[in-house]
Design an enzyme around this catalytic site. Sequence first.
Site, PDB file in Angstrom:
ATOM      1  CG  ASP A 101       3.538   6.236   2.894  1.00 58.48           C
ATOM      2  OD1 ASP A 101       3.022   6.255   4.021  1.00 58.48           O
ATOM      3  OD2 ASP A 101       4.376   7.079   2.518  1.00 58.48           O
ATOM      4  CB  SER A 156       7.252  11.938   4.893  1.00 57.12           C
ATOM      5  OG  SER A 156       7.675  10.754   5.485  1.00 57.12           O
ATOM      6  CG  HIS A 174       3.055   9.041   6.235  1.00 55.10           C
ATOM      7  ND1 HIS A 174       3.776   8.550   5.171  1.00 55.10           N
ATOM      8  CD2 HIS A 174       3.889   9.884   6.890  1.00 55.10           C
ATOM      9  CE1 HIS A 174       4.993   9.071   5.191  1.00 55.10           C
ATOM     10  NE2 HIS A 174       5.092   9.882   6.219  1.00 55.10           N
TER      11      HIS A 174
END
Length: 417
Positions: free
Chosen positions: A94, A295, A131
């Site tokens: 990520d 996600s 994220h």
Amino acid sequence: MSGVGGLDGVGGIRRFGGLRRRWLGAGGVVVALVAGFVVAPVGGLPSAKADDCQPSVTPVPLTPQVPWAQTALRVGDLAPFSTSGTKIRVAVVDSGIDVAAPQLAGAVDVADSVSLVDPKTYPPTADALGHGTMVAGIIAARARAGVGVAGLAPSAVSLLSIRTYKTCESEDAPIAAGIRAAVARGAKIVNVSAGSSTNTPDLASAVSQAQAAGVLIVAAAGNLGAQQDGNPPQYPAAYPGVVAVAAVGADRTVTTYSEHGAYVGIAAPGGSADAPLLGVGPAGDGTLASGLGTSFAAPYVTATAALVWSRYPTLTAAQVRQRLYATADRMASGAPDASYGWGIVDPYAALTTVSTPAPATTPPPVAPSPLSFAALPVKQDFTGRALAVGGGGILSAGGVAGAAWLARRRRRGVRVG
């Protein structure tokens, strides 16, 4: 700014959970859209737009409110199964993991983590987008006094941060190299909350090699499920053997943005505009983050897989996947369903249902799961509370939504193994 699952290009890797939001302060309204995360196709050279260089999640004040997704998945019941057993190495491929976040202290194996995008400037233990940090927190956030957010498997995992993004949402992302790096560092589970509508030989090879090494890959199904977005298959989620995770909202309905198709294996909370997910933010002061997308559905499944493997260490990756599917909360009579797969992940059932591990090639049973649902869903009202007290109202409404979700389950009879 893109709409839900919006596209700025074709064939590139997209992160399936980044949000663009306006934070209007105390008493204001949080406006959320899923940004269509786009980078170049492999080998491409697009230019990043100025508004792409923004955090993928929104800062949220600290709150003791337990997020609805944690209530819905009965996280409080998992404690007896998360403090013993084999510790599972889980790689988060990520945007990095901010190890300064208090709730991730000690969660990341810093020495073995790696950045594939200029490690001196973009280390694996920092995260400008937020994220990867939120993904990591869903898996392994430690409990913190006065904060309701917690991970599903904090004591059962050791995280590896495999950083494949710099700071913008338009850049080339070496996902295949990230999967290979995770396998080389001993990861048993690889979480990939990103994908591409292009099936590249390099990515297919990386996934195949990982599976040959006994690694389980969990991937976001994608955010292009709306009719106007075309619902293209996403990779690595669509590869055989990968656990492709769809997103459901607080009403347990698959979200409009969540992609659907035969490759979807299971569903998990991904959030919606009126009931987003709450997680760990990339900040040393412990500020929380809010987001939505497949996600953030994927790490709920990753964490469940880690708990299962920790308790049943002799299982193979295929048998762990089999157990996830067999114990999922059925949402369709003809499972697997193109939207839910085998159903919504049920961590408690996956850990406690007594069964003999089936051969890896045996499909999950099609008979109805012991878990069943009320015929008429309870309508959730988030808007009024959100307008009344802003962000805090959304968090409060989320807690109510989780309780309602859990209350609509019938009591199930399972034997604790």
